[in-house]
Design a protein around this motif. Structure first.
Motif, PDB file in Angstrom:
ATOM      1  N   LYS A 163      29.691  11.372  62.931  1.00  0.00           N
ATOM      2  CA  LYS A 163      28.794  11.750  64.034  1.00  0.00           C
ATOM      3  C   LYS A 163      29.597  12.097  65.281  1.00  0.00           C
ATOM      4  O   LYS A 163      29.320  13.088  65.959  1.00  0.00           O
ATOM      5  N   LYS A 164      30.595  11.272  65.589  1.00  0.00           N
ATOM      6  CA  LYS A 164      31.421  11.512  66.768  1.00  0.00           C
ATOM      7  C   LYS A 164      32.158  12.849  66.681  1.00  0.00           C
ATOM      8  O   LYS A 164      32.418  13.499  67.698  1.00  0.00           O
ATOM      9  N   GLU A 165      32.482  13.248  65.449  1.00  0.00           N
ATOM     10  CA  GLU A 165      33.218  14.499  65.266  1.00  0.00           C
ATOM     11  C   GLU A 165      32.289  15.672  64.955  1.00  0.00           C
ATOM     12  O   GLU A 165      32.724  16.715  64.489  1.00  0.00           O
ATOM     13  N   ASN A 166      30.989  15.437  65.187  1.00  0.00           N
ATOM     14  CA  ASN A 166      29.966  16.486  65.048  1.00  0.00           C
ATOM     15  C   ASN A 166      29.913  17.093  63.653  1.00  0.00           C
ATOM     16  O   ASN A 166      29.637  18.288  63.483  1.00  0.00           O
ATOM     17  N   PHE A 167      30.174  16.263  62.655  1.00  0.00           N
ATOM     18  CA  PHE A 167      30.072  16.713  61.263  1.00  0.00           C
ATOM     19  C   PHE A 167      28.599  16.747  60.870  1.00  0.00           C
ATOM     20  O   PHE A 167      27.889  15.748  60.978  1.00  0.00           O
ATOM     21  N   GLN A 168      28.124  17.898  60.414  1.00  0.00           N
ATOM     22  CA  GLN A 168      26.705  18.079  60.112  1.00  0.00           C
ATOM     23  C   GLN A 168      26.398  18.099  58.615  1.00  0.00           C
ATOM     24  O   GLN A 168      25.238  18.184  58.229  1.00  0.00           O
ATOM     25  N   GLY A 169      27.413  18.041  57.781  1.00  0.00           N
ATOM     26  CA  GLY A 169      27.193  18.186  56.344  1.00  0.00           C
ATOM     27  C   GLY A 169      26.595  16.955  55.697  1.00  0.00           C
ATOM     28  O   GLY A 169      26.512  15.882  56.291  1.00  0.00           O
ATOM     29  N   ASP A 170      26.195  17.125  54.457  1.00  0.00           N
ATOM     30  CA  ASP A 170      25.618  16.034  53.678  1.00  0.00           C
ATOM     31  C   ASP A 170      26.342  15.978  52.337  1.00  0.00           C
ATOM     32  O   ASP A 170      26.595  17.018  51.717  1.00  0.00           O
ATOM     33  N   PHE A 171      26.696  14.796  51.897  1.00  0.00           N
ATOM     34  CA  PHE A 171      27.384  14.646  50.623  1.00  0.00           C
ATOM     35  C   PHE A 171      27.051  13.278  50.046  1.00  0.00           C
ATOM     36  O   PHE A 171      26.591  12.369  50.751  1.00  0.00           O
ATOM     37  N   LYS A 172      27.295  13.143  48.741  1.00  0.00           N
ATOM     38  CA  LYS A 172      26.955  11.901  48.056  1.00  0.00           C
ATOM     39  C   LYS A 172      28.078  10.876  48.161  1.00  0.00           C
ATOM     40  O   LYS A 172      29.259  11.237  48.180  1.00  0.00           O
ATOM     41  N   VAL A 173      27.662   9.623  48.210  1.00  0.00           N
ATOM     42  CA  VAL A 173      28.621   8.522  48.185  1.00  0.00           C
ATOM     43  C   VAL A 173      28.136   7.470  47.192  1.00  0.00           C
ATOM     44  O   VAL A 173      26.945   7.353  46.911  1.00  0.00           O
ATOM     45  N   VAL A 174      29.091   6.739  46.664  1.00  0.00           N
ATOM     46  CA  VAL A 174      28.785   5.561  45.860  1.00  0.00           C
ATOM     47  C   VAL A 174      29.000   4.354  46.761  1.00  0.00           C
ATOM     48  O   VAL A 174      30.058   4.217  47.382  1.00  0.00           O
TER      49      VAL A 174
END
Length: 208
Positions: A163-174
């Motif tokens: 969020k702080k680095e303004n990352f807007q993508g979405d990805f999966k995590v385990v």
């Protein structure tokens, strides 16, 4: 004959021959992701790690009977034809991995700074492992969007940094919804290994 039973369950098994996977970190989580992919018919696998096996790894890591030896060296001998890269990942050297070469990148590293840079550099073709240590219940493992994770302290750190680095993508995590047990450096292969298998399973489901 080796992959007959995989062919019966994966309707598009032949696609796995062309799948190019990069696994960053081959410890208690990444090592089992490697084992699962390799046994399922994926042959083009590159692994990246810099560490050596220690006696404390023997409760959870494949190849850890070879104390003092490089993890990537041992695993490349146990799993013929995979490509080993002996390197400590850092924000400065991640671009040297030529990430465009791979169909999927599995993030199983612990260093937060390197993890964030890897996620940003490999997105959108990345699946990431959150915290597997200090847990004992594999039934609490989930696969979800990074933005929908809860309970996991590492996932919160990753979300906050992105969020702080303004990352807007979405990805999966385990990750796990089990609250971490209060202990120092505790780990259980029933969970760390299951994290690796979950990473592998999600990759295979996406591609076949």
């Amino acid at each position: 004959m080796r992959y007959d039973r995989c062919k019966k369950i994966f309707s598009k098994f032949d696609h796995l021959k062309d799948l190019k996977v990069l696994i960053c970190g081959v410890g208690g989580v990444g090592g089992y992701a490697l084992d699962c992919l390799y046994r399922s018919g994926v042959s083009d696998i590159t692994i990246v790690d810099y560490d050596t096996f220690d006696i404390t790894n023997q409760n959870r890591q494949i190849g850890s009977e070879f104390i003092g030896e490089k993890k990537v060296k041992v695993l490349s001998e146990l799993y013929p034809y995979i490509k080993p890269v002996d390197m400590k990942l850092s924000p400065e050297n991640i671009q040297t991995l030529e990430l465009d070469r791979y169909d999927i990148v599995i993030d199983a590293i612990d260093d937060l700074n390197a993890k964030i840079e890897l996620i940003k550099a490999a997105y959108p073709k990345i699946i990431s492992s959150m915290g597997a240590a200090k847990r004992i219940d594999p039934t609490k493992i989930r696969i979800e969007s990074i933005w929908k994770t809860n309970t996991d302290p590492l996932a919160k750190k990753v979300r906050d940094r992105l969020k702080k680095e303004n990352f807007q993508g979405d990805f999966k995590v385990v990750y796990s919804i089990e609250k971490p047990i209060k202990c120092d450096m505790g780990s259980f292969v029933g969970v760390t290994g299951a994290f690796g298998f979950a990473l592998c399973s999600e990759v295979l489901k996406d591609f076949v």
